[in-house]
Design a protein around this motif. Sequence first.
Motif, mmCIF file in Angstrom:
data_model
loop_
_atom_site.group_PDB
_atom_site.id
_atom_site.type_symbol
_atom_site.label_atom_id
_atom_site.label_comp_id
_atom_site.label_asym_id
_atom_site.label_seq_id
_atom_site.Cartn_x
_atom_site.Cartn_y
_atom_site.Cartn_z
ATOM 1 N N LYS A 172 -14.151 0.640 -2.264
ATOM 2 C CA LYS A 172 -13.582 0.116 -0.950
ATOM 3 C C LYS A 172 -11.981 0.033 -1.076
ATOM 4 O O LYS A 172 -11.310 1.106 -0.531
ATOM 5 N N LEU A 173 -11.489 -0.694 -1.743
ATOM 6 C CA LEU A 173 -9.981 -1.000 -1.543
ATOM 7 C C LEU A 173 -9.181 -0.013 -2.202
ATOM 8 O O LEU A 173 -8.398 0.418 -1.661
ATOM 9 N N LEU A 174 -9.708 0.055 -3.504
ATOM 10 C CA LEU A 174 -8.884 1.176 -4.527
ATOM 11 C C LEU A 174 -8.878 2.476 -3.638
ATOM 12 O O LEU A 174 -7.584 3.074 -3.589
ATOM 13 N N PRO A 175 -10.129 3.049 -3.172
ATOM 14 C CA PRO A 175 -10.201 4.330 -2.759
ATOM 15 C C PRO A 175 -9.261 4.445 -1.469
ATOM 16 O O PRO A 175 -8.530 5.322 -1.270
ATOM 17 N N GLU A 176 -9.238 3.490 -0.732
ATOM 18 C CA GLU A 176 -8.282 3.364 0.556
ATOM 19 C C GLU A 176 -6.977 3.377 0.178
ATOM 20 O O GLU A 176 -5.857 3.986 0.778
ATOM 21 N N LEU A 177 -6.560 2.528 -0.870
ATOM 22 C CA LEU A 177 -4.986 2.391 -1.119
ATOM 23 C C LEU A 177 -4.842 3.950 -1.963
ATOM 24 O O LEU A 177 -3.661 4.294 -1.645
ATOM 25 N N TYR A 178 -5.584 4.572 -2.468
ATOM 26 C CA TYR A 178 -5.375 5.949 -3.151
ATOM 27 C C TYR A 178 -5.169 6.818 -2.041
ATOM 28 O O TYR A 178 -4.328 7.660 -2.087
ATOM 29 N N GLU A 179 -6.064 6.889 -1.232
ATOM 30 C CA GLU A 179 -5.829 7.678 0.452
ATOM 31 C C GLU A 179 -4.362 7.352 0.866
ATOM 32 O O GLU A 179 -3.800 8.376 1.134
ATOM 33 N N SER A 180 -4.127 6.232 1.266
ATOM 34 C CA SER A 180 -2.961 5.921 1.839
ATOM 35 C C SER A 180 -1.593 6.527 1.069
ATOM 36 O O SER A 180 -0.710 6.769 1.375
ATOM 37 N N GLN A 181 -1.887 6.125 -0.339
ATOM 38 C CA GLN A 181 -0.593 6.707 -1.183
ATOM 39 C C GLN A 181 -0.487 8.225 -1.064
ATOM 40 O O GLN A 181 0.480 8.780 -0.911
ATOM 41 N N GLU A 182 -1.469 8.734 -1.199
ATOM 42 C CA GLU A 182 -1.696 10.479 -1.175
ATOM 43 C C GLU A 182 -1.238 10.789 0.253
ATOM 44 O O GLU A 182 -0.214 11.659 0.204
ATOM 45 N N TYR A 183 -1.620 10.204 1.180
ATOM 46 C CA TYR A 183 -0.994 10.469 2.749
ATOM 47 C C TYR A 183 0.369 10.337 2.749
ATOM 48 O O TYR A 183 1.152 11.145 3.454
ATOM 49 N N ILE A 184 1.063 9.126 2.325
ATOM 50 C CA ILE A 184 2.191 8.752 2.414
ATOM 51 C C ILE A 184 3.264 9.915 1.489
ATOM 52 O O ILE A 184 4.214 10.559 1.848
ATOM 53 N N GLU A 185 2.901 9.950 0.127
ATOM 54 C CA GLU A 185 3.338 11.154 -0.632
ATOM 55 C C GLU A 185 3.379 12.595 0.204
ATOM 56 O O GLU A 185 4.515 13.288 0.032
ATOM 57 N N GLN A 186 2.370 12.895 0.739
ATOM 58 C CA GLN A 186 2.200 14.189 1.421
ATOM 59 C C GLN A 186 3.505 14.269 2.433
ATOM 60 O O GLN A 186 4.150 15.260 2.987
#
Length: 232
Positions: A172-186
């Motif tokens: 839950k937490l780590l996948p959400e953080l990875y998703e947010s990281q990828e979103y911001i980087e894009q």
Amino acid sequence: MAEDVKPTRKNLMAIEDRIELSERGHDTLEQKRDGLIMEFMDILDQAQDVRSDLEEDYEEAQRKINMARAMEGDVAVRGAASALKEHPEITTQSHNIMGVVVPQIESSRVKKSLDQRGYGLLGTSARIDEAAEAYEELLESIILAAEVETAMKKMLEEIETTKRRVNALEFKLLPELYESQEYIEQKLEEQEREEIFRLKKIKAKKEEEEKEAREAEQEAEAKEPGNVLADD
């Protein structure tokens, strides 16, 4: 969740810090879970031995008391039991197993000598003595079983709690953080490309304006009177 985060460098750094912290926490919890499982398996082996001993001690105590009743009668057995003056005492302490507080039960006055049991030696037989000794052994087994069973229950509860925390981080937490990281980087990459494109347009427009200014200046110079006479 990712779309709710503002795509800024500051938020990206904050999320990267959370990811690093969560990954360390996940690794620590995994190690704790694995260690707890190993400790639990050791206690489980001990519990199986204790249960086996408890069953044997119970069967032996039942056999001895039945023999005493058959030979001496219920009245004599009950009389010997009621003559007991000093009852067993139980105290509880605790010790720590990988952060789990489990009980440690201490007992005293469980096993007694013949003169400590309260009944007269001349008024009883060896059958009653054997039955009393068997039940003292049974009581010690019960106390040990209570300690081990309680420890096993607490360890199992802590294992389940740790597993839930590991799963919450991992799924839950780590996948959400990875998703947010990828979103911001894009988004930051898009903003960077747009900024580069905007600067190129500004540069191209400026160069065009400078070129037009030079051409206009050259044209103005060509039309000055001195230049006309020179041409004639």
